[in-house]
Motif scaffolding. Structure first.
Motif, PDB file in Angstrom:
ATOM      1  N   SER A 154       1.101  -3.846   3.752  1.00 58.53           N
ATOM      2  CA  SER A 154       1.958  -3.053   4.549  1.00 58.53           C
ATOM      3  C   SER A 154       1.545  -3.497   6.052  1.00 58.53           C
ATOM      4  O   SER A 154       0.486  -3.764   6.509  1.00 58.53           O
ATOM      5  CB  SER A 154       1.801  -1.423   4.248  1.00 58.53           C
ATOM      6  OG  SER A 154       0.682  -1.053   4.668  1.00 58.53           O
ATOM      7  N   PRO A 155       2.311  -2.939   7.018  1.00 58.49           N
ATOM      8  CA  PRO A 155       2.075  -3.117   8.502  1.00 58.49           C
ATOM      9  C   PRO A 155       0.893  -2.294   8.956  1.00 58.49           C
ATOM     10  O   PRO A 155       0.147  -2.863   9.639  1.00 58.49           O
ATOM     11  CB  PRO A 155       3.258  -2.417   8.943  1.00 58.49           C
ATOM     12  CG  PRO A 155       4.438  -2.772   8.484  1.00 58.49           C
ATOM     13  CD  PRO A 155       3.995  -2.431   6.716  1.00 58.49           C
ATOM     14  N   ALA A 156       0.612  -0.933   8.267  1.00 57.44           N
ATOM     15  CA  ALA A 156      -0.569  -0.533   8.495  1.00 57.44           C
ATOM     16  C   ALA A 156      -1.796  -0.783   8.174  1.00 57.44           C
ATOM     17  O   ALA A 156      -2.804  -1.090   8.716  1.00 57.44           O
ATOM     18  CB  ALA A 156      -0.380   1.092   7.725  1.00 57.44           C
ATOM     19  N   LEU A 157      -1.913  -1.521   6.926  1.00 59.52           N
ATOM     20  CA  LEU A 157      -3.034  -2.567   6.507  1.00 59.52           C
ATOM     21  C   LEU A 157      -3.202  -3.829   7.483  1.00 59.52           C
ATOM     22  O   LEU A 157      -4.401  -3.836   7.825  1.00 59.52           O
ATOM     23  CB  LEU A 157      -2.785  -2.815   4.977  1.00 59.52           C
ATOM     24  CG  LEU A 157      -2.803  -1.826   3.943  1.00 59.52           C
ATOM     25  CD1 LEU A 157      -2.498  -2.456   2.603  1.00 59.52           C
ATOM     26  CD2 LEU A 157      -4.018  -0.976   3.921  1.00 59.52           C
ATOM     27  N   ASP A 158      -2.344  -4.425   7.530  1.00 58.76           N
ATOM     28  CA  ASP A 158      -2.339  -5.626   8.477  1.00 58.76           C
ATOM     29  C   ASP A 158      -2.907  -5.192   9.790  1.00 58.76           C
ATOM     30  O   ASP A 158      -4.062  -5.872  10.413  1.00 58.76           O
ATOM     31  CB  ASP A 158      -1.046  -6.264   8.528  1.00 58.76           C
ATOM     32  CG  ASP A 158      -1.056  -7.547   9.299  1.00 58.76           C
ATOM     33  OD1 ASP A 158      -1.845  -8.571   8.903  1.00 58.76           O
ATOM     34  OD2 ASP A 158      -0.692  -7.479  10.437  1.00 58.76           O
ATOM     35  N   GLU A 159      -2.299  -4.066  10.366  1.00 59.11           N
ATOM     36  CA  GLU A 159      -2.983  -3.723  11.785  1.00 59.11           C
ATOM     37  C   GLU A 159      -4.338  -3.142  11.933  1.00 59.11           C
ATOM     38  O   GLU A 159      -5.062  -3.372  12.751  1.00 59.11           O
ATOM     39  CB  GLU A 159      -1.831  -2.600  12.255  1.00 59.11           C
ATOM     40  CG  GLU A 159      -2.263  -1.941  13.683  1.00 59.11           C
ATOM     41  CD  GLU A 159      -1.664  -0.882  14.436  1.00 59.11           C
ATOM     42  OE1 GLU A 159      -1.714  -0.482  15.395  1.00 59.11           O
ATOM     43  OE2 GLU A 159      -0.687  -0.511  13.514  1.00 59.11           O
TER      44      GLU A 159
END
Length: 406
Positions: free
Chosen positions: A374-379
């Motif tokens: 997810s974008p949250a994990l990647d960030e």
């Protein structure tokens, strides 16, 4: 040096389901169970010291870590079969020797002395000291805490009462330990009167709190399981940097208890804490008040100083000599060698913080490796790597741990 392989074995416990042949209201994992076991072991051991019994805390900590790794390697053996095999010396010795061989490279790379202690622990008499008895009692109490949930869903199952009777029998065998006797007496009392049983029951609820609660992730980890990962990694780094015995003790239990207030506040993610100026300080103040009102009344007065030491300013380096009324926070990234002695009672908040952030980094990396991202994990992964890449503490290459999973 801590190897990638050893880290992966530790995190593998988050994927090991317990009671998977029983109906369950929630998923129970080996990681969370082992974390609960070590907190219960702390309670029993402190109680034994209050009774004038002498303990070797390094043996207790390392015994808990050794038993955890042992169970991870033998995960495919169902608990009833596992315990029967462990009860017979010939089969036990064969299995334990195989486990020693499986972990030899990882533990020797970390510390040849630690590997020798691990080998000796598994290949000697399991009833040889008080620390082992405490760990065994903690194991069955943690199992009993889980089973009380399982039992209500499993009454129709054949043999469920036999399982219940066996767990109770094993706990009864440890009544000689004062804390076990006290907990058995207090478990049916009202919440405000449960004392140390109320404390371990409250801590157990951290297994129901998911990390990254709003972000799909595999494997899921609980706040309780996360505590054990941080504790073990902090202890390993303490060994690497030559920490004195009290400092190693503080780094382990500081890691094990650092998120304890979240049982009262839930796991509030960093972006929320940092979104409003002063919000993090407000949350910390609420946590302190909640601990005073709901947690400290459950434990003996003499323990409260130490639990405060573990849970307040948890990511700052500090010392707390016995004659000081409050801890002294150290502004430096590293604790000076002159303070590395038992009398200064040092704790490496910066090491615990690095292990906390590394745990989050690995959680994100492992999920992304399985394709659940997810974008949250990647960030989060990118920000954590940017912060810790090339970082060293006391010469220990913390950044290299992050490189393993980048």
């Amino acid at each position: 040096m801590i190897s990638r392989s050893l880290i992966e074995k530790i995190f593998a416990a988050a994927s090991i389901e317990r009671w998977n042949d029983h109906p369950r209201p929630v998923q129970f994992t080996e990681l969370a169970k082992q974390a609960h076991k070590m907190i219960i072991a702390y309670v029993i051991a402190r109680h034994e010291e209050d009774r004038g019994k002498s303990l070797h805390w390094q043996s207790l900590i390392e015994g808990g870590i050794f038993e955890f790794l042992h169970r991870v390697i033998l995960t495919d053996i169902k608990p009833p079969v596992f315990h029967k095999l462990m009860a017979h010396k010939k089969e036990r010795d064969k299995l334990n020797l195989w486990v020693v061989e499986r972990l030899q490279n990882d533990l020797e790379a970390l510390s040849p002395a630690l590997f020798n202690r691990f080998s000796h622990y598994l290949l000697t008499d399991p009833d040889s000291n008080r620390e082992r008895k405490i760990l065994r009692a903690a194991h069955y109490l943690a199992t009993k805490w889980e089973f009380d949930y399982i039992y209500e869903w499993s009454r129709p199952l054949y043999g469920i009462d036999a399982t219940k009777d066996e767990i109770n029998r094993q706990i009864e065998e440890h009544r000689e330990l004062g804390a076990v006797q006290t907990m058995l007496m207090n478990r049916e009392l009202p919440d405000t009167e449960k004392g140390i049983y109320g404390f371990i029951a409250l801590v157990g609820q951290l297994r129901f709190q998911k990390r990254w609660a709003q972000t799909p992730r595999i494997p899921e980890t609980s706040v309780l399981g996360h505590l054990l990962i941080v504790a073990i990694l902090s202890y390993f780094i303490a060994l690497e940097i030559g920490a004195c015995p009290r400092r190693s003790y503080n780094d382990f239990f500081g890691g094990l208890f650092h998120d304890l207030p979240e049982v009262l506040t839930r796991d509030i993610i960093s972006p929320v804490k940092n979104s409003v100026e002063g919000l993090d300080d407000l949350i910390k103040e609420y946590e302190r008040q909640a601990m005073e009102e709901k947690v400290y009344p459950l434990i003996p007065f003499e323990w409260r100083r130490e639990i405060r030491y573990f849970t307040e300013d948890e990511f700052l380096n500090r010392i707390w000599p016995a004659d000081n009324s409050s801890p002294q926070i150290l502004q430096s990234e590293e604790i000076e060698e002159t303070l590395n002695n038992d009398e200064q009672n040092p704790i490496d908040g910066r090491v615990i913080e690095a292990c906390d952030k590394f745990s989050a980094f690995v959680e994100a990396s492992l999920s992304m490796r399985t394709g659940i991202t997810s974008p949250a994990l990647d960030e989060a992964k990118r920000k954590l790597y940017a912060r810790y890449a090339n970082k060293k503490l006391y010469g220990f290459p913390v950044g290299m741990l992050f490189d393993f999973f980048w």
